[in-house]
Design an enzyme around this catalytic site. Structure first.
Site: not given
Ligand code: AP5
Length: 195
Positions: A127, A133, A144
């Site tokens: 990605r 990103r 992370r």
């Molecule tokens: P994707 O679907 O984006 O996976 P994801 O689990 O949503 O991964 P993220 O990297 O978005 O999760 P995250 O928890 O680190 O970040 P978030 O944005 O929530 O898929 C990832 C990749 O894999 C994509 O390219 C996709 O196409 C591919 N893919 C998916 N399924 C696949 C499959 N079956 N086969 C092959 N490829 C596949 O949070 C970001 C930041 O925000 C955090 O680090 C933190 O700083 C903050 N934050 C967010 N929520 C909180 C909270 N509750 N509390 C405090 N801080 C927070």
């Protein structure tokens, strides 16, 4: 339907959230997406969040909880929601419990998407090449994953204790994983209630 989708970075939460939310006719609410929209919009919330996100750390609970409370108070969440990436700490679990209790509502299910760490890193590095990103660098991805393991992975036991947890293998084609999630939710809701 009030659902939570949890799992490590790259497990596929965001990818699966839209289809699952649509299936149940509820909005998908991603804290990561809301933070990123605020970062892009240069809002005060975005400026606060960015420092933490770029380092792979969690945004402080009080900031995150207030943001989620505001979002869940919007009318489209009245009949339910799918929360993607919240709660991630025990304090957020408590805050969400309080929000639901105030509304006389309760969670229906928590889906934990799993995938092995090598696959998670592979997906996020891919990605990084495709989308650039800011937090998809090698060092920040590792941070992370560590923060997830320390802060969020233990929440699965909490929800399992409440008999709300469905663990789903996140490896395989996106559609295949979506079918697994729907099947796991169906078997969870068919489970007898313990007394
Ligand atoms: P994707 O679907 O984006 O996976 P994801 O689990 O949503 O991964 P993220 O990297 O978005 O999760 P995250 O928890 O680190 O970040 P978030 O944005 O929530 O898929 C990832 C990749 O894999 C994509 O390219 C996709 O196409 C591919 N893919 C998916 N399924 C696949 C499959 N079956 N086969 C092959 N490829 C596949 O949070 C970001 C930041 O925000 C955090 O680090 C933190 O700083 C903050 N934050 C967010 N929520 C909180 C909270 N509750 N509390 C405090 N801080 C927070």
């Amino acid at each position: 339907m009030r659902l939570l989708l949890m799992g490590p970075p790259g497990a596929g939460k965001g990818t699966q959230a839209a289809a699952i939310a649509e299936r149940f006719g509820v909005p998908a609410v991603s804290t990561g997406d809301i933070f990123r929209a605020n970062v892009a919009g240069l809002t005060p919330l975005g400026r606060t969040a960015r420092r933490f996100m770029d380092a792979g750390e969690y945004v402080p609970d009080e900031v995150t909880n207030a943001m989620v409370a505001d979002r869940l108070a919007e009318a489209d969440c009245d009949a339910g929601f799918l929360l993607d990436g919240y709660p991630r700490t025990l304090q957020q679990v408590t805050a969400l419990d309080e929000m639901l209790e105030r509304d006389g509502a309760a969670l229906d299910a928590v889906v934990l998407l799993e995938a092995d760490p090598d696959e998670l890193v592979r997906r996020l590095l891919l990605r990084a090449q495709q989308q650039g990103r800011a937090d998809d660098t090698d060092a920040v991805i590792r941070r992370r994953l560590d923060v997830y393991a320390g802060e969020t992975a233990p929440l699965a036991a909490e929800y399992d204790g409440r008999r709300l947890l469905a663990t789903v293998d996140g490896l395989g084609a996106v559609d295949e994983v979506a079918q697994r999630i729907l099947a796991a939710l169906a078997s969870l809701s068919a489970r007898p209630v313990s007394r």
